[in-house]
Design a protein around this motif. Sequence first.
Motif, mmCIF file in Angstrom:
data_model
loop_
_atom_site.group_PDB
_atom_site.id
_atom_site.type_symbol
_atom_site.label_atom_id
_atom_site.label_comp_id
_atom_site.label_asym_id
_atom_site.label_seq_id
_atom_site.Cartn_x
_atom_site.Cartn_y
_atom_site.Cartn_z
ATOM 1 N N SER A 291 7.368 -4.724 -5.492
ATOM 2 C CA SER A 291 7.382 -3.310 -5.838
ATOM 3 C C SER A 291 6.044 -2.969 -6.468
ATOM 4 O O SER A 291 5.479 -3.783 -7.192
ATOM 5 C CB SER A 291 8.443 -3.034 -6.915
ATOM 6 O OG SER A 291 9.717 -2.997 -6.380
ATOM 7 N N HIS A 292 5.569 -1.746 -6.220
ATOM 8 C CA HIS A 292 4.390 -1.269 -6.930
ATOM 9 C C HIS A 292 4.678 0.136 -7.455
ATOM 10 O O HIS A 292 4.487 1.109 -6.718
ATOM 11 C CB HIS A 292 3.166 -1.213 -6.009
ATOM 12 C CG HIS A 292 2.783 -2.537 -5.412
ATOM 13 N ND1 HIS A 292 2.405 -3.613 -6.166
ATOM 14 C CD2 HIS A 292 2.713 -2.928 -4.115
ATOM 15 C CE1 HIS A 292 2.112 -4.621 -5.365
ATOM 16 N NE2 HIS A 292 2.303 -4.244 -4.115
ATOM 17 N N CYS B 295 -1.160 0.426 -10.139
ATOM 18 C CA CYS B 295 0.200 -0.095 -10.130
ATOM 19 C C CYS B 295 0.615 -0.361 -11.572
ATOM 20 O O CYS B 295 -0.177 -0.858 -12.369
ATOM 21 C CB CYS B 295 0.247 -1.388 -9.327
ATOM 22 S SG CYS B 295 1.868 -2.172 -9.420
ATOM 23 N N ASN C 271 3.079 -2.395 -12.452
ATOM 24 C CA ASN C 271 3.391 -3.793 -12.749
ATOM 25 C C ASN C 271 2.147 -4.269 -13.495
ATOM 26 O O ASN C 271 1.064 -4.364 -12.910
ATOM 27 C CB ASN C 271 3.586 -4.601 -11.467
ATOM 28 C CG ASN C 271 3.842 -6.091 -11.744
ATOM 29 O OD1 ASN C 271 3.332 -6.646 -12.723
ATOM 30 N ND2 ASN C 271 4.608 -6.731 -10.878
ATOM 31 N N HIS D 91 -0.144 -6.822 -12.104
ATOM 32 C CA HIS D 91 -0.934 -6.321 -10.972
ATOM 33 C C HIS D 91 -2.086 -5.453 -11.490
ATOM 34 O O HIS D 91 -3.227 -5.560 -11.026
ATOM 35 C CB HIS D 91 -0.071 -5.492 -10.014
ATOM 36 C CG HIS D 91 1.042 -6.278 -9.374
ATOM 37 N ND1 HIS D 91 1.840 -5.754 -8.398
ATOM 38 C CD2 HIS D 91 1.482 -7.539 -9.587
ATOM 39 C CE1 HIS D 91 2.741 -6.671 -8.021
ATOM 40 N NE2 HIS D 91 2.534 -7.752 -8.743
ATOM 41 N N MET E 281 -5.214 -4.187 -9.600
ATOM 42 C CA MET E 281 -4.750 -3.143 -8.690
ATOM 43 C C MET E 281 -4.877 -1.781 -9.358
ATOM 44 O O MET E 281 -3.890 -1.125 -9.704
ATOM 45 C CB MET E 281 -3.300 -3.434 -8.291
ATOM 46 C CG MET E 281 -2.791 -2.618 -7.136
ATOM 47 S SD MET E 281 -1.105 -3.053 -6.719
ATOM 48 C CE MET E 281 -1.313 -3.980 -5.215
HETATM 49 CU CU CU Z 1 2.062 -3.776 -8.084
#
Ligand code: CU
Length: 495
Positions: free
Chosen positions: A403-404, A462, A464, A467, A472
Amino acid sequence: MHPLLLLALFPLAEAKGWLSPVYKNFFEYPLPIPPIAQPYKTYDNIDYYEIDIKPVDIEIYPGKKARHVGYNGTVPGPTFKMKQGREAVVRFINHADRANSVHLHGSYSRAPFDGWAEDTTEPGQYKDYYYPNAQAARTLWYHDHAVGHTAENAYYGQAGFYILEDEQKNSLGLPSGNYDIPLALAAKRYNADGSLWDPEANGETTSVFGDVIQVNGQPWPYLAVEPRKYLFRFLDTSVSRSFQLYAEADKKVGTRIPFSVIGSDAGLLASPVSTTQLDISMAERWEVVFDFSSYAGQNITLKNTGNVAADDDFDGTDRVMRFMVGGSVSDDSNNGPLPATLRSVPLPPAKTTVDRSYEFMRSNGEWQVNGVTWADVQDRVIAKPERGSVERWELINSAGGWSHPIHIHLIDFQVVSRTGGTRGVLPYEQTALKDVVWLNKNEKVQVLARYGPWDGLYMFHCHNLIHEDHDMMAALNVTALADLGYDEKTRFIDP
Ligand code: CU
Ligand code: C2O
């Protein structure tokens, strides 16, 4: 114990996927409510606060201490309760041993008060942040955003609620006061000695799902409630775990209890949306009204089906908290039927053409946005919307594994389509304005927004946090309508 027996037990525990030592005390401890931040000084139209970022030892496992680092030494941090139209300056003083940068997530704070990743405050320093508090009522949160260390800092405790109220919302008769309760979810992982498992020291570069589910810091708490309506402000502060929440009466397992979603990241929906499941990913906020009036004397358990990865199946991740409904109501105010209309949501004008398309991807062991990482300093500004323009962006997660949840700073957007996965636009997303959207496995989401109100450089990434740290994250440069000739890599822009 005989060492051979220990050896024999260890693989068993591994196979079961227990990451943390097993915590058996489900629903034994009450839900903590974070303290309310008090201004240090108030002036005509502006309040001044001071917050110390400092270490604190907390007993998560009974009898064992876990070192955290929290705002004013509490986890979650103190809740700010702000009124639209009263500005604030908050001095964050760093008494920790690592740099920080504070982001007020959901505020259109103008640079340099937006928590830019490299705008760090070193140990022993402070920074004063200015918050305009001019937006309509919404549930915001503040958390660390320091470059490369956001996951660690937020996970160790640098996260708290920031609630903005306004007169329009207050006139609706929604549950308030003791019946308006913030619920910060977190999924963490612990060592055998009860200390937090450290993602950075362990070189974690993909995710920390965490198998101990905490609400306002307490694993699997209970909350004593009255048989009436409550407003719950859900926030997922987890590093990597999303939830799909539902509620069941313990007497009637298998029957999901409906509740009403009334607000999103960016304030009230147009009207309440009844649902039996709430999808919430990292950084999302949902305001939800639960009505316990027909459950006097019963226990209602809040459960989770969502996004449980195969390697983290400790059987506590299917439960979140319990509501123990008492027999009588002590205060019946703001307990009437929900208004059919909550507000007129300032949705952006419709637009069908896609202006920009971003793929959130993993390549060469890196988390990237269209092949770019935050570390690519010369290339990381990948969007230049004109201030005031309306754009439709497509956000793509073509991978099946992750998931992002994507957060765009500065602006509020409308989720206009979701394809490719198993869900469409969720019923309670339809008339919502949001600042983060859950991009689940294989999903493609289109979001519509007006870019502004300021020009300048802002991040999108993102949520997360592993991440985000690895890298990201990219930047948007909201450009003034005329070319002012500034260097877009310059941090602070003076229009
Ligand atoms: Cu992510
Ligand atoms: Cu909640 Cu860029 O962050």
